[in-house]
Design a protein around this motif. Structure first.
Motif, PDB file in Angstrom:
ATOM      1  N   CYS A 180       0.836  -1.205   0.000  1.00  0.00           N
ATOM      2  CA  CYS A 180       0.000   0.000   0.000  1.00  0.00           C
ATOM      3  C   CYS A 180       0.869   1.253   0.000  1.00  0.00           C
ATOM      4  O   CYS A 180       1.917   1.304   0.641  1.00  0.00           O
ATOM      5  N   PHE A 221       0.445   3.964   1.386  1.00  0.00           N
ATOM      6  CA  PHE A 221       0.431   4.665   2.669  1.00  0.00           C
ATOM      7  C   PHE A 221       1.422   4.071   3.678  1.00  0.00           C
ATOM      8  O   PHE A 221       1.672   4.651   4.715  1.00  0.00           O
ATOM      9  N   HIS A 252      -7.409   6.470   6.387  1.00  0.00           N
ATOM     10  CA  HIS A 252      -6.946   5.330   5.606  1.00  0.00           C
ATOM     11  C   HIS A 252      -6.923   4.048   6.447  1.00  0.00           C
ATOM     12  O   HIS A 252      -7.282   2.973   5.971  1.00  0.00           O
ATOM     13  N   CYS A 307      -8.003   0.231   5.304  1.00  0.00           N
ATOM     14  CA  CYS A 307      -6.937  -0.629   4.782  1.00  0.00           C
ATOM     15  C   CYS A 307      -6.460  -1.594   5.861  1.00  0.00           C
ATOM     16  O   CYS A 307      -5.840  -1.194   6.841  1.00  0.00           O
ATOM     17  N   CYS A 312      -2.416  -1.930   6.287  1.00  0.00           N
ATOM     18  CA  CYS A 312      -1.810  -0.821   7.026  1.00  0.00           C
ATOM     19  C   CYS A 312      -2.189  -0.890   8.499  1.00  0.00           C
ATOM     20  O   CYS A 312      -1.364  -0.603   9.379  1.00  0.00           O
TER      21      CYS A 312
HETATM   22 ZN   LIG Z   1      -2.853   0.984   3.337  1.00  0.00          ZN
END
Ligand SMILES: [Zn+2]
Length: 238
Positions: free
Chosen positions: A7, A9, A32, A36, A39
């Protein structure tokens, strides 16, 4: 260990954890994380590593920003590719963080220790020098066993008076011997003391830098340890 988080992020998670970034950036990551799962999983592992780094080691307070700095140095190594870096973090992060902080703490500890040692050495290397010795005699001339001396000495910046007295009668009840420094007829206290079974008494008095000089010393037996002027009988004097 878990699969690589691909990802976009994932590289911002450490910054988020240690409180970096603008409010907008932080809010973006927070949002986020709600959506997700990879994450979120990484975040949980990072938080676990973070919580394992102690703020205090061996009773020495670690500087407040050291924990952030250690975390930074582990997770922000420039020449590792982002994805690989994150995987590495999972493998070595906790151990490395704890090791680094312990090491930093030892260094920190040594700085304090060295300063303390310097202070002690400095004192030890300054020789004490006798400036004047005052002989104290009994106020009752027939009482030759009652005597003593006061040694005025200097060590570095410090000036001290040490009284050594003998042949004094034991005190009763609240009674105490009181030492007076005399300057132009004015008496000021240099402290109180009691005697041991053999009639010995000692007292140390530190002279302040701004303190007035004195020409004579008197010792009286007072009804108690209080009082700013003599009330009892004088027993010894210069
Ligand atoms: Zn993520």
């Amino acid at each position: 260990m878990s699969t690589i988080n691909s990802c976009s992020f994932s590289d911002d998670l450490v910054s988020y954890l240690i409180g970096e970034g603008s409010k907008e950036e932080r809010d973006g990551i927070k949002r986020h994380l709600l959506t997700c799962s990879s994450c979120l999983k990484d975040m949980e592992e990072l938080q676990e590593a973070w919580s394992m780094i102690p703020y205090k080691l061996d009773d020495v307070e670690v500087p407040s920003d050291l924990k952030e700095e250690v975390m930074h140095s582990i997770f922000q190594t420039e020449n590792i590719q982002p994805k690989k870096r994150f995987n590495l973090v999972k493998l070595y992060g906790m151990a490395a963080a704890i090791f680094l902080l312990a090491f930093a703490s030892v260094l920190w500890n040594n700085v304090i220790l060295r300063n303390q040692l310097n202070e002690v050495t400095k004192q030890a290397q300054t020789p004490a020098q006798v400036i004047e010795v005052f002989t104290l005699k009994s106020s009752t001339p027939s009482n030759i066993l009652t005597q003593g001396k006061a040694i005025l000495y200097q060590q570095g910046e410090k000036k001290q008076l040490v009284f050594q007295l003998e042949g004094l009668a034991d005190t009763k009840g609240t009674q105490a011997y009181h030492v007076w420094l005399i300057h132009e007829g004015e008496r000021r206290s240099a402290g109180v003391f009691h005697v041991d079974e053999e009639g010995h008494g000692v007292l140390t008095y530190e002279l302040k830098e701004t303190e007035a000089p004195f020409e004579a010393i008197g010792i009286s037996l007072e009804p108690d340890a209080n009082g700013t002027q003599p009330r009892g009988q004088k027993v010894l004097g210069t």
